[in-house]
Design a protein around this motif. Structure first.
Motif, PDB file in Angstrom:
ATOM      1  N   LYS A  63      12.400  -6.673  10.712  1.00 47.57           N
ATOM      2  CA  LYS A  63      11.674  -5.403  10.639  1.00 47.57           C
ATOM      3  C   LYS A  63      10.200  -5.706  10.463  1.00 47.57           C
ATOM      4  CE  LYS A  63      15.455  -3.294   8.106  1.00 47.57           C
ATOM      5  NZ  LYS A  63      15.912  -2.686   6.858  1.00 47.57           N
ATOM      6  N   GLU A  89      17.480  -1.873   3.118  1.00 48.01           N
ATOM      7  CA  GLU A  89      17.069  -0.513   3.486  1.00 48.01           C
ATOM      8  C   GLU A  89      17.884  -0.084   4.711  1.00 48.01           C
ATOM      9  OE1 GLU A  89      14.947   1.047   1.599  1.00 48.01           O
ATOM     10  OE2 GLU A  89      14.057  -0.619   0.502  1.00 48.01           O
ATOM     11  N   LYS A 117      24.477  -7.413   2.747  1.00 48.78           N
ATOM     12  CA  LYS A 117      23.577  -7.884   3.820  1.00 48.78           C
ATOM     13  C   LYS A 117      23.891  -9.346   4.066  1.00 48.78           C
ATOM     14  CE  LYS A 117      18.721  -8.689   4.953  1.00 48.78           C
ATOM     15  NZ  LYS A 117      17.322  -8.504   4.593  1.00 48.78           N
ATOM     16  N   HIS A 156       5.508  -3.512   6.219  1.00 50.35           N
ATOM     17  CA  HIS A 156       4.104  -3.115   6.160  1.00 50.35           C
ATOM     18  C   HIS A 156       3.530  -3.376   4.786  1.00 50.35           C
ATOM     19  CE1 HIS A 156       1.348  -0.028   4.662  1.00 50.35           C
ATOM     20  NE2 HIS A 156       2.363   0.488   4.034  1.00 50.35           N
ATOM     21  N   GLN A 182      17.872  -4.049  -6.888  1.00 51.05           N
ATOM     22  CA  GLN A 182      17.277  -2.884  -6.216  1.00 51.05           C
ATOM     23  C   GLN A 182      18.334  -1.793  -6.062  1.00 51.05           C
ATOM     24  OE1 GLN A 182      15.562  -3.835  -2.379  1.00 51.05           O
ATOM     25  NE2 GLN A 182      13.967  -2.303  -2.601  1.00 51.05           N
TER      26      GLN A 182
HETATM   27  P1  XMP Z   1      15.677  -5.234   4.389  1.00 49.54           P
HETATM   28  O1  XMP Z   1      15.867  -3.767   4.572  1.00 49.54           O
HETATM   29  O2  XMP Z   1      14.924  -5.888   5.532  1.00 49.54           O
HETATM   30  O3  XMP Z   1      14.727  -5.366   3.128  1.00 49.54           O
HETATM   31  O4  XMP Z   1      16.953  -5.962   4.065  1.00 49.54           O
HETATM   32  C1  XMP Z   1      14.503  -6.557   2.408  1.00 49.54           C
HETATM   33  C2  XMP Z   1      13.588  -6.224   1.251  1.00 49.54           C
HETATM   34  O5  XMP Z   1      12.282  -5.896   1.725  1.00 49.54           O
HETATM   35  C3  XMP Z   1      11.919  -4.592   1.276  1.00 49.54           C
HETATM   36  N1  XMP Z   1      11.156  -3.958   2.356  1.00 49.54           N
HETATM   37  C4  XMP Z   1       9.813  -3.950   2.399  1.00 49.54           C
HETATM   38  N2  XMP Z   1       8.904  -4.454   1.557  1.00 49.54           N
HETATM   39  N3  XMP Z   1       7.190  -3.651   2.936  1.00 49.54           N
HETATM   40  C5  XMP Z   1       7.578  -4.291   1.833  1.00 49.54           C
HETATM   41  O6  XMP Z   1       6.739  -4.744   1.057  1.00 49.54           O
HETATM   42  C6  XMP Z   1       8.051  -3.117   3.838  1.00 49.54           C
HETATM   43  O7  XMP Z   1       7.661  -2.535   4.848  1.00 49.54           O
HETATM   44  C7  XMP Z   1       9.440  -3.284   3.550  1.00 49.54           C
HETATM   45  N4  XMP Z   1      10.563  -2.907   4.194  1.00 49.54           N
HETATM   46  C8  XMP Z   1      11.616  -3.345   3.443  1.00 49.54           C
HETATM   47  C9  XMP Z   1      13.220  -3.886   0.987  1.00 49.54           C
HETATM   48  O8  XMP Z   1      13.041  -2.815   0.078  1.00 49.54           O
HETATM   49  C10 XMP Z   1      14.042  -5.018   0.435  1.00 49.54           C
HETATM   50  O9  XMP Z   1      13.702  -5.273  -0.910  1.00 49.54           O
END
Ligand code: XMP
Length: 333
Positions: A164, A331, A325, A167, A254
């Motif tokens: 992803k 998310e 995951k 940001h 989280q």
């Molecule tokens: P995912 O959803 O990729 O998230 O498994 C892994 C961790 O990253 C956080 N997360 C972000 N943190 N900017 C951030 O600083 C972002 O855009 C962003 N998107 C996801 C998410 O909450 C989880 O802890």
């Protein structure tokens, strides 16, 4: 771009004494670096930017200008808390920008997750840049960069693909050229927290669970509407409150609520009641690359369900996501 590596001789900061030594050294470094010039900082209220702010307030006082942008996607009371801790508590030079309408108007009707992320990231920079342009004599930009951010950048520079587009404050427009102040750039997260506590920041702020840059925007699935966002904020506050009360908050990495853009048929006060489902998520992880599920005890689930369905307008069901995951990311967007 070449990234500096953490010096091998650097001792891991694990105690208040080591944190205080780090703080003293960084105060001297920052004072030497910036002299009597002004420094700008985007203060989100997350652990890293908060610790940078507290450190720089100690080092240069009102020469630090903090800008807190409320993008309308913050959790309940989050912006108020930033103002309370930094403006009222630490007498910071803090500019508060309520940009809710700017963000929500741009996001209206946008359902694609990556488009939402890009809009939020881009607009964040624009709002921040607008504030920066109003100020005079700012030569430095402080950032809460920490060592894992640098390691991630090295990985991406080596061509590894991200799942992803996360940001965080990225490149500012060309007309804004600042030198960077990054006092935490060699610290790991646990060290940042030890330093934050040594600086006297509230425990809840220093141990705050990670919150994505796009905030509730990636938890209000699909096209964001103000009513569903408001329901999400309330439901999330209830989940956090109940986790605080039963001690899960201390144990779980989280936890949050997600609201998809669907409605189901329910019943309330003997009448048909169409509402959204609130989805609960609680995960543990070491590095966010993989995550396991924290089992929420049944009585806690029942209490949260009862409170959300009775206290939050528009929600008629509560679901519990038990997907690790992989395959689910933490998310939903
Ligand atoms: P995912 O959803 O990729 O998230 O498994 C892994 C961790 O990253 C956080 N997360 C972000 N943190 N900017 C951030 O600083 C972002 O855009 C962003 N998107 C996801 C998410 O909450 C989880 O802890």
């Amino acid at each position: 771009m070449a990234y500096e590596k953490r010096p091998e001789s650097m001792e891991r900061i694990t105690t208040p004494a080591l944190a205080n030594a780090f703080i003293e050294a960084e105060i001297a470094n920052v004072q030497k670096q910036v002299g009597d010039k002004k420094v700008l900082l985007a203060l989100s209220g997350g652990v890293d930017s908060s610790v940078v702010a507290a450190l720089l307030i100690k080092a240069i006082g009102k020469q630090l200008i903090c800008v807190h942008v409320n993008h309308g996607l913050m959790r309940k009371n989050e912006s108020e808390n930033v103002i309370e801790v930094f403006k009222n508590g630490l007498d910071a030079n803090l500019i508060y920008v309520d940009a809710t309408d700017r963000f929500l108007n741009l996001l209206a009707g946008v359902a694609d997750p990556e488009s939402k992320r890009k809009i939020i990231g881009k607009e964040f920079i624009e709002v921040f840049a607008d504030e920066a342009r109003k100020l005079e004599d700012v030569e430095f930009l402080a950032q809460g960069t920490i060592y894992p951010d640098i390691l991630e950048s090295i990985k991406q520079a080596e061509g590894k693909k991200a799942v992803k587009s996360h940001h965080n404050v990225g490149g500012l427009p060309e007309d804004l050229k600042f030198s960077l102040v990054e006092p935490l750039k060699f610290l790991y997260k646990d060290e940042v927290r030890v330093v934050g506590e040594a600086l006297g920041l509230p425990h809840a702020m220093v141990y705050r669970q990670p919150f994505p840059g796009p905030g509730l925007g990636v938890r209000c699935l699909g096209a964001i509407t103000r009513d569903r966002l408001a329901a999400l904020r309330e439901a999330d506050a209830i989940l956090r409150d109940e986790f605080d009360k039963c001690g899960l908050a201390e144990r779980v990495w989280q936890y949050f609520v997600v609201i998809p853009d669907i409605k189901s048929v329910g019943v309330k006060d003997d009448s048909r009641y169409e509402g959204w489902p609130a989805i609960l998520r609680a995960v543990n992880t070491k590095d966010a690359m993989t995550a396991s599920i924290e089992p929420i005890p049944y009585d806690v689930l029942a209490k949260i369900t009862d409170r959300i369905t009775s206290e939050v307008e528009g929600i008629n069901r509560v679901l519990y996501d038990i997907t690790p995951k992989p395959t689910g990311t933490i998310e939903w967007e």
